[in-house]
Design a protein around this motif. Structure first.
Motif, PDB file in Angstrom:
ATOM      1  N   GLY A   1       0.424  20.494 -91.248  1.00  0.00           N
ATOM      2  CA  GLY A   1      -0.055  19.139 -91.001  1.00  0.00           C
ATOM      3  C   GLY A   1      -0.356  18.865 -89.548  1.00  0.00           C
ATOM      4  O   GLY A   1      -0.462  19.776 -88.720  1.00  0.00           O
ATOM      5  N   GLN A   2      -0.515  17.589 -89.259  1.00  0.00           N
ATOM      6  CA  GLN A   2      -0.740  17.124 -87.895  1.00  0.00           C
ATOM      7  C   GLN A   2       0.261  16.022 -87.599  1.00  0.00           C
ATOM      8  O   GLN A   2       0.723  15.319 -88.499  1.00  0.00           O
ATOM      9  N   VAL A   3       0.587  15.884 -86.326  1.00  0.00           N
ATOM     10  CA  VAL A   3       1.617  14.931 -85.931  1.00  0.00           C
ATOM     11  C   VAL A   3       1.024  13.542 -85.775  1.00  0.00           C
ATOM     12  O   VAL A   3      -0.086  13.369 -85.272  1.00  0.00           O
ATOM     13  N   GLY A   4       1.778  12.543 -86.225  1.00  0.00           N
ATOM     14  CA  GLY A   4       1.385  11.154 -86.068  1.00  0.00           C
ATOM     15  C   GLY A   4       2.538  10.320 -85.551  1.00  0.00           C
ATOM     16  O   GLY A   4       3.686  10.781 -85.488  1.00  0.00           O
ATOM     17  N   GLY A   5       2.232   9.086 -85.174  1.00  0.00           N
ATOM     18  CA  GLY A   5       3.266   8.179 -84.687  1.00  0.00           C
ATOM     19  C   GLY A   5       2.656   6.861 -84.252  1.00  0.00           C
ATOM     20  O   GLY A   5       1.468   6.610 -84.446  1.00  0.00           O
ATOM     21  N   GLY A   6       3.477   6.004 -83.653  1.00  0.00           N
ATOM     22  CA  GLY A   6       2.994   4.731 -83.143  1.00  0.00           C
ATOM     23  C   GLY A   6       2.216   4.913 -81.847  1.00  0.00           C
ATOM     24  O   GLY A   6       2.293   5.955 -81.194  1.00  0.00           O
ATOM     25  N   HIS A   7       1.464   3.891 -81.456  1.00  0.00           N
ATOM     26  CA  HIS A   7       0.643   3.979 -80.243  1.00  0.00           C
ATOM     27  C   HIS A   7       1.515   3.860 -79.002  1.00  0.00           C
ATOM     28  O   HIS A   7       2.451   3.057 -78.948  1.00  0.00           O
ATOM     29  N   GLN A   8       1.148   4.639 -77.974  1.00  0.00           N
ATOM     30  CA  GLN A   8       1.968   4.698 -76.763  1.00  0.00           C
ATOM     31  C   GLN A   8       1.963   3.405 -75.946  1.00  0.00           C
ATOM     32  O   GLN A   8       2.830   3.212 -75.096  1.00  0.00           O
ATOM     33  N   THR A   9       1.045   2.484 -76.212  1.00  0.00           N
ATOM     34  CA  THR A   9       1.015   1.222 -75.464  1.00  0.00           C
ATOM     35  C   THR A   9       1.666   0.066 -76.219  1.00  0.00           C
ATOM     36  O   THR A   9       1.809  -1.030 -75.662  1.00  0.00           O
ATOM     37  N   HIS A  10       2.067   0.293 -77.461  1.00  0.00           N
ATOM     38  CA  HIS A  10       2.643  -0.786 -78.279  1.00  0.00           C
ATOM     39  C   HIS A  10       4.156  -0.833 -78.091  1.00  0.00           C
ATOM     40  O   HIS A  10       4.861   0.129 -78.394  1.00  0.00           O
ATOM     41  N   SER A  11       4.661  -1.945 -77.615  1.00  0.00           N
ATOM     42  CA  SER A  11       6.105  -2.061 -77.368  1.00  0.00           C
ATOM     43  C   SER A  11       6.906  -2.042 -78.670  1.00  0.00           C
ATOM     44  O   SER A  11       8.099  -1.740 -78.661  1.00  0.00           O
ATOM     45  N   GLY A  12       6.274  -2.365 -79.769  1.00  0.00           N
ATOM     46  CA  GLY A  12       6.973  -2.342 -81.056  1.00  0.00           C
ATOM     47  C   GLY A  12       6.672  -1.106 -81.876  1.00  0.00           C
ATOM     48  O   GLY A  12       6.982  -1.064 -83.071  1.00  0.00           O
ATOM     49  N   ALA A  13       6.095  -0.076 -81.259  1.00  0.00           N
ATOM     50  CA  ALA A  13       5.725   1.133 -81.997  1.00  0.00           C
ATOM     51  C   ALA A  13       6.966   1.880 -82.472  1.00  0.00           C
ATOM     52  O   ALA A  13       8.047   1.776 -81.884  1.00  0.00           O
ATOM     53  N   SER A  14       6.797   2.635 -83.531  1.00  0.00           N
ATOM     54  CA  SER A  14       7.899   3.444 -84.031  1.00  0.00           C
ATOM     55  C   SER A  14       8.278   4.496 -82.995  1.00  0.00           C
ATOM     56  O   SER A  14       7.445   4.957 -82.216  1.00  0.00           O
ATOM     57  N   VAL A  15       9.541   4.877 -82.988  1.00  0.00           N
ATOM     58  CA  VAL A  15      10.031   5.834 -82.006  1.00  0.00           C
ATOM     59  C   VAL A  15       9.707   7.271 -82.411  1.00  0.00           C
ATOM     60  O   VAL A  15       9.346   8.091 -81.571  1.00  0.00           O
ATOM     61  N   ASN A  16       9.852   7.573 -83.681  1.00  0.00           N
ATOM     62  CA  ASN A  16       9.800   8.982 -84.103  1.00  0.00           C
ATOM     63  C   ASN A  16       8.380   9.495 -84.295  1.00  0.00           C
ATOM     64  O   ASN A  16       7.460   8.754 -84.637  1.00  0.00           O
ATOM     65  N   TYR A  17       8.238  10.807 -84.076  1.00  0.00           N
ATOM     66  CA  TYR A  17       7.033  11.520 -84.485  1.00  0.00           C
ATOM     67  C   TYR A  17       7.211  11.917 -85.949  1.00  0.00           C
ATOM     68  O   TYR A  17       8.325  12.175 -86.397  1.00  0.00           O
ATOM     69  N   ILE A  18       6.110  12.005 -86.686  1.00  0.00           N
ATOM     70  CA  ILE A  18       6.180  12.475 -88.068  1.00  0.00           C
ATOM     71  C   ILE A  18       5.115  13.548 -88.294  1.00  0.00           C
ATOM     72  O   ILE A  18       4.066  13.541 -87.659  1.00  0.00           O
ATOM     73  N   CYS A  19       5.426  14.468 -89.204  1.00  0.00           N
ATOM     74  CA  CYS A  19       4.507  15.552 -89.532  1.00  0.00           C
ATOM     75  C   CYS A  19       3.740  15.161 -90.793  1.00  0.00           C
ATOM     76  O   CYS A  19       4.293  15.145 -91.893  1.00  0.00           O
ATOM     77  N   LEU A  20       2.468  14.823 -90.627  1.00  0.00           N
ATOM     78  CA  LEU A  20       1.635  14.348 -91.739  1.00  0.00           C
ATOM     79  C   LEU A  20       0.942  15.527 -92.414  1.00  0.00           C
ATOM     80  O   LEU A  20       0.292  16.334 -91.745  1.00  0.00           O
ATOM     81  N   PRO A  21       1.066  15.674 -93.730  1.00  0.00           N
ATOM     82  CA  PRO A  21       0.389  16.782 -94.415  1.00  0.00           C
ATOM     83  C   PRO A  21      -1.129  16.645 -94.332  1.00  0.00           C
ATOM     84  O   PRO A  21      -1.664  15.529 -94.231  1.00  0.00           O
ATOM     85  N   ASN A  22      -1.810  17.767 -94.391  1.00  0.00           N
ATOM     86  CA  ASN A  22      -3.274  17.771 -94.307  1.00  0.00           C
ATOM     87  C   ASN A  22      -3.960  17.415 -95.625  1.00  0.00           C
ATOM     88  O   ASN A  22      -5.184  17.290 -95.658  1.00  0.00           O
ATOM     89  N   ASN A  23      -3.181  17.273 -96.686  1.00  0.00           N
ATOM     90  CA  ASN A  23      -3.767  16.941 -97.995  1.00  0.00           C
ATOM     91  C   ASN A  23      -3.107  15.693 -98.588  1.00  0.00           C
ATOM     92  O   ASN A  23      -2.482  15.753 -99.643  1.00  0.00           O
ATOM     93  N   PRO A  24      -3.226  14.549 -97.920  1.00  0.00           N
ATOM     94  CA  PRO A  24      -2.580  13.331 -98.425  1.00  0.00           C
ATOM     95  C   PRO A  24      -3.232  12.844 -99.720  1.00  0.00           C
ATOM     96  O   PRO A  24      -4.405  13.126 -99.988  1.00  0.00           O
ATOM     97  N   ASP A  25      -2.441  12.134-100.513  1.00  0.00           N
ATOM     98  CA  ASP A  25      -2.976  11.510-101.723  1.00  0.00           C
ATOM     99  C   ASP A  25      -3.697  10.213-101.370  1.00  0.00           C
ATOM    100  O   ASP A  25      -3.387   9.560-100.366  1.00  0.00           O
ATOM    101  N   VAL A  26      -4.648   9.831-102.207  1.00  0.00           N
ATOM    102  CA  VAL A  26      -5.433   8.610-101.973  1.00  0.00           C
ATOM    103  C   VAL A  26      -4.527   7.389-102.128  1.00  0.00           C
ATOM    104  O   VAL A  26      -3.757   7.284-103.084  1.00  0.00           O
ATOM    105  N   ALA A  27      -4.604   6.478-101.168  1.00  0.00           N
ATOM    106  CA  ALA A  27      -3.775   5.275-101.172  1.00  0.00           C
ATOM    107  C   ALA A  27      -4.647   4.032-101.303  1.00  0.00           C
ATOM    108  O   ALA A  27      -5.855   4.066-101.069  1.00  0.00           O
TER     109      ALA A  27
END
Length: 267
Positions: free
Chosen positions: A107-133
């Motif tokens: 996958g590829q890494v995702g997370g909150g935006h670096q300029t947002h004070s309320g962004a999530s702290v953790n990085y997450i590993c997003l799969p390359n084949n997500p299901d349709v939402a």
């Protein structure tokens, strides 16, 4: 016929009935059937012997059967334990490595935006084949998820890290190492402690210290990989090398202004 003889005969009949029932309920291999036949013949031989010999051999037969069943249970537990394991994220790589480790997904890494004070702290590993939402309503009351980029250039590049990965999307993989019970990321080390097995080695990275959003420390593989085709400077979630700052950090044993090594180990 006294009570002891009746008791022995009843046990013999019960044992024979058990073998017949098992044979009717389950197809066994030729070798297993041969073993069962030998056990049945052993039961029949017991009947023709004296009471003392009958009791002795019957105990031996029952003991052998119990030990065989116990051994079978141990083998089954071992097989099940080998199928289980411990999971971890390999930051900076699209594949897991090791003789007993499999890649659950790349996958590829995702997370909150670096300029947002309320962004999530953790990085997450997003799969390359997500299901349709399903789409969400047009509104601003949400948390946001962005891609992550390497912020590694000539002026801040640690030793051994690949050149030219700046602003490329960060790769990751979810790993399962079989037959293990736990995993740990050890910062500041280039080897595992005794009794632990190496999964991968890297350097410590995090977000930039001056940005509004908090971040976490992760061990990024030294042989870093990037997601193909992703090199735009979009500045979502960012990965910077970590540098030591002496003062509250004790130096020694640490040294000032150095990269921080890391090791991911399992046991």
């Amino acid at each position: 016929m006294d009570y002891l003889q009746v008791f022995l005969n009843a046990i013999v009949v019960a044992l024979m009935a058990m073998y017949v029932y098992k044979n009717e309920r389950k197809m066994e291999t030729i070798s297993t059937k041969h073993d069962q036949t030998e056990n049945e013949l052993g039961v029949l031989k017991i009947v023709s012997k004296s009471k003392e010999d009958q009791i002795k051999e019957l105990k031996q037969l029952l003991s052998t059967k119990a030990e065989t069943e116990k051994l079978s249970q141990i083998e089954n537990q071992q097989l099940k334990s080998n199928e289980k394991g411990v999971t971890y994220i390999r930051w900076g790589k699209t594949k897991c490595a090791g003789p007993s480790t499999e890649t659950i997904y790349s996958g590829q890494v995702g997370g909150g935006h670096q300029t947002h004070s309320g962004a999530s702290v953790n990085y997450i590993c997003l799969p390359n084949n997500p299901d349709v939402a399903d789409p969400l309503k047009s509104h601003d009351h949400y948390g946001y998820l962005y891609e992550a980029e390497y912020e590694v250039f000539d002026f801040n590049q640690p030793q051994g890290i690949r050149f030219g990965i700046g602003q490329h999307e960060v790769a990751c993989s979810a790993c399962l190492t079989k037959g293990k019970l736990s995993s740990i990321m050890i910062p500041g080390r280039k080897t595992c402690y005794n009794g632990w097995t190496k999964e991968y080695e890297g350097i410590l990275m995090s977000g930039y210290h001056g940005h509004a959003a908090a971040s976490e420390f992760v061990c990024v593989d030294r042989d870093t990989e990037a997601i193909a085709g992703g090199s735009k400077n979009e500045n979502g979630r960012l990965f910077y090398p970590v540098k030591t700052r002496c003062g509250s950090l004790k130096c020694p044993p640490y040294a000032a202004d150095t990269e921080v090594l890391c090791f991911v180990c399992s046991k």
